[in-house]
Design a protein around this motif. Structure first.
Motif, PDB file in Angstrom:
ATOM      1  N   UNK A 159      -0.395  -0.572 -20.696  1.00  0.00           N
ATOM      2  CA  UNK A 159       0.641  -1.229 -20.610  1.00  0.00           C
ATOM      3  C   UNK A 159       0.845  -2.801 -21.162  1.00  0.00           C
ATOM      4  N   UNK A 160      -0.525  -3.220 -20.722  1.00  0.00           N
ATOM      5  CA  UNK A 160      -0.886  -4.756 -21.032  1.00  0.00           C
ATOM      6  C   UNK A 160      -0.953  -5.056 -22.441  1.00  0.00           C
TER       7      UNK A 160
ATOM      8  N   UNK B   9      -9.360  -1.685 -10.921  1.00  0.00           N
ATOM      9  CA  UNK B   9      -8.821  -2.969 -11.824  1.00  0.00           C
ATOM     10  C   UNK B   9      -9.447  -2.362 -13.089  1.00  0.00           C
TER      11      UNK B   9
ATOM     12  N   UNK C 111      -8.488   6.692   0.708  1.00  0.00           N
ATOM     13  CA  UNK C 111      -7.079   6.153   1.021  1.00  0.00           C
ATOM     14  C   UNK C 111      -6.417   5.579  -0.313  1.00  0.00           C
ATOM     15  N   UNK C 112      -5.847   4.856  -0.267  1.00  0.00           N
ATOM     16  CA  UNK C 112      -5.051   4.008  -1.356  1.00  0.00           C
ATOM     17  C   UNK C 112      -5.857   3.106  -1.935  1.00  0.00           C
ATOM     18  N   UNK C 113      -6.238   3.356  -3.223  1.00  0.00           N
ATOM     19  CA  UNK C 113      -6.945   2.300  -4.002  1.00  0.00           C
ATOM     20  C   UNK C 113      -6.259   2.135  -5.216  1.00  0.00           C
ATOM     21  N   UNK C 114      -6.734   0.782  -5.742  1.00  0.00           N
ATOM     22  CA  UNK C 114      -6.236   0.625  -7.226  1.00  0.00           C
ATOM     23  C   UNK C 114      -7.448   0.149  -8.167  1.00  0.00           C
TER      24      UNK C 114
ATOM     25  N   UNK D 195       0.880  -1.287  -0.202  1.00  0.00           N
ATOM     26  CA  UNK D 195       0.084  -0.075  -0.068  1.00  0.00           C
ATOM     27  C   UNK D 195       0.913   1.194   0.112  1.00  0.00           C
TER      28      UNK D 195
ATOM     29  N   UNK E  46      -7.619  -0.193 -14.813  1.00  0.00           N
ATOM     30  CA  UNK E  46      -7.048   1.116 -14.880  1.00  0.00           C
ATOM     31  C   UNK E  46      -6.757   1.231 -16.519  1.00  0.00           C
TER      32      UNK E  46
ATOM     33  N   UNK F 123       0.249   5.746  -7.186  1.00  0.00           N
ATOM     34  CA  UNK F 123      -1.156   6.355  -7.413  1.00  0.00           C
ATOM     35  C   UNK F 123      -0.755   7.852  -7.785  1.00  0.00           C
TER      36      UNK F 123
ATOM     37  N   UNK G 159       0.939  -4.167 -24.891  1.00  0.00           N
ATOM     38  CA  UNK G 159       2.061  -4.324 -25.429  1.00  0.00           C
ATOM     39  C   UNK G 159       2.727  -5.958 -25.249  1.00  0.00           C
TER      40      UNK G 159
ATOM     41  N   UNK H 290     -13.084   8.795  -6.283  1.00  0.00           N
ATOM     42  CA  UNK H 290     -12.357   9.763  -5.335  1.00  0.00           C
ATOM     43  C   UNK H 290     -13.397  10.275  -4.016  1.00  0.00           C
TER      44      UNK H 290
ATOM     45  N   UNK I 194       2.317   1.755  -3.567  1.00  0.00           N
ATOM     46  CA  UNK I 194       1.115   1.892  -4.383  1.00  0.00           C
ATOM     47  C   UNK I 194       0.702   3.576  -4.052  1.00  0.00           C
TER      48      UNK I 194
ATOM     49  N   UNK J 248      -5.262   1.160   3.915  1.00  0.00           N
ATOM     50  CA  UNK J 248      -4.311   0.267   2.911  1.00  0.00           C
ATOM     51  C   UNK J 248      -4.991  -0.031   1.590  1.00  0.00           C
ATOM     52  N   UNK J 249      -4.055  -0.205   0.674  1.00  0.00           N
ATOM     53  CA  UNK J 249      -4.510  -0.528  -0.528  1.00  0.00           C
ATOM     54  C   UNK J 249      -5.903  -1.431  -0.838  1.00  0.00           C
TER      55      UNK J 249
ATOM     56  N   UNK K 211      -4.246   3.155 -17.721  1.00  0.00           N
ATOM     57  CA  UNK K 211      -2.917   3.069 -18.089  1.00  0.00           C
ATOM     58  C   UNK K 211      -2.324   1.803 -17.846  1.00  0.00           C
ATOM     59  N   UNK K 212      -2.884   0.913 -16.928  1.00  0.00           N
ATOM     60  CA  UNK K 212      -2.173  -0.550 -16.974  1.00  0.00           C
ATOM     61  C   UNK K 212      -2.514  -1.040 -18.178  1.00  0.00           C
TER      62      UNK K 212
END
Lengths: 151, 144
Positions: free
Chosen positions: B141-142, B133, B128-131, A32, B135, A39, B144, B123, A35, B32-33, B137-138
């Motif tokens: 990346x994938x 799924x 807090x920190x999140x990702x 975290x 995304x 982020x 390529x 947001x 990240x 946490x993430x 940008x990712x």
């Protein structure tokens, strides 16, 4: 109490639920932390990507992506490499769970305490003031409290 | 996170699965993430239901054999109100929609006209920190 048993080359190691919890939460904290940096960088105009991080670390991008989809058991060298790749310094402290006393690599620090106050009716409010350890065989944590407000 | 006492007691029960349940809860509570998605099939921590409005699913994925789902809405940023806890297996066959509607009904019973945080901007829900799924940008990346 449920325990996890892992077999190594020479012996079987039994991991207690408490240790399993502490390990996973620590891994979660590390992932975290990194990240949080990524982020923020991704939102910058130059758009930091996992591909760039992978290139900086000379590892496959898919591996980097996996790191942030699960809780990897990084070696210390990997942690240092990621910090370097992200151009951040890690600052380590240790907090005594009983006294709250904080230790840094340079020695003990004065203790700092904080408190929060939440008023709600008929709800359990869960804070992370201290890890809850309420699985089989463990004692109930003070982090779980009931708050009420006047009607 | 706000939980009715009944759900809280279920999540705190001293069962063999308690460690993994506690980890999901404490990871979120610590900020946490967490992984987030609006996609129906995404395997993430928080997933937005598309059948009902502003209802999120918090997934307890371990152990695989006894997965559970906590359905709820955001009262404010980072304040997730869990209103329904279900075994994953009980939610198949259209039951997600039924349970989602029950969550909305329960929300209205407790909070009245209080509007939940709109799920259109992540947001506004996650401070807090999140990702995310999927995304962009990712994904880029994938490719390529």
């Amino acid at each position: 109490m449920k325990t996890t048993t892992k077999t190594t080359k020479s012996k079987r190691v039994t991991i207690s639920p408490e240790r399993e919890y502490d390990r996973a939460l620590f891994r979660s904290e590390l992932v975290s932390l990194f990240w949080a940096v990524i982020m923020e960088r991704k939102r910058a105009p130059d758009g930091f990507t996992l591909k760039k991080l992978a290139a900086l670390l000379s590892v496959d991008k898919a591996q980097v992506s996996r790191w942030f989809n699960e809780l990897p058991n990084w070696e210390a060298n990997t942690v240092a490499d990621i910090a370097s790749a992200l151009d951040v310094n890690l600052e380590l402290i240790a907090k005594d769970r009983k006294t709250g006393r904080i230790f840094s690599p340079a020695g003990a620090r004065p203790t700092v305490t904080t408190s929060t106050h939440i008023e709600l009716k008929s709800f359990k409010v869960r804070n992370h003031a201290a890890p809850s350890r309420q699985w089989a065989g463990a004692t109930k944590s003070d982090s779980l409290k009931t708050y009420e407000i006047a009607a | 996170m706000l939980l009715p006492s009944t759900i809280n007691d279920q999540l705190c029960a001293a069962t063999p699965d308690a460690v993994t349940t506690q980890l999901v809860m404490d990871t979120y509570l610590a900020g946490h993430l967490v992984s987030v998605s609006r996609e129906r099939d995404a395997e993430v921590d928080f997933k937005l239901m598309d059948e009902v409005e502003d209802v999120w699913i918090l997934a307890f994925r371990k152990p695989r054999a006894s997965q559970r789902r906590l359905l709820g809405r955001f009262l404010a940023k980072d304040v997730f109100v869990g209103l329904g806890l279900y075994a994953r297996g009980s939610l198949y066959g259209g039951n997600y929609t039924i349970r989602g509607q029950e969550v909305i009904d329960e929300w209205q019973r407790i909070f009245g006209d209080q509007v939940p945080v709109s799920s259109t901007r992540l947001d506004d829900c996650f401070g807090h920190v999140y990702r995310v799924e999927g995304d962009e940008d990712d994904d880029e990346d994938d490719e390529e």
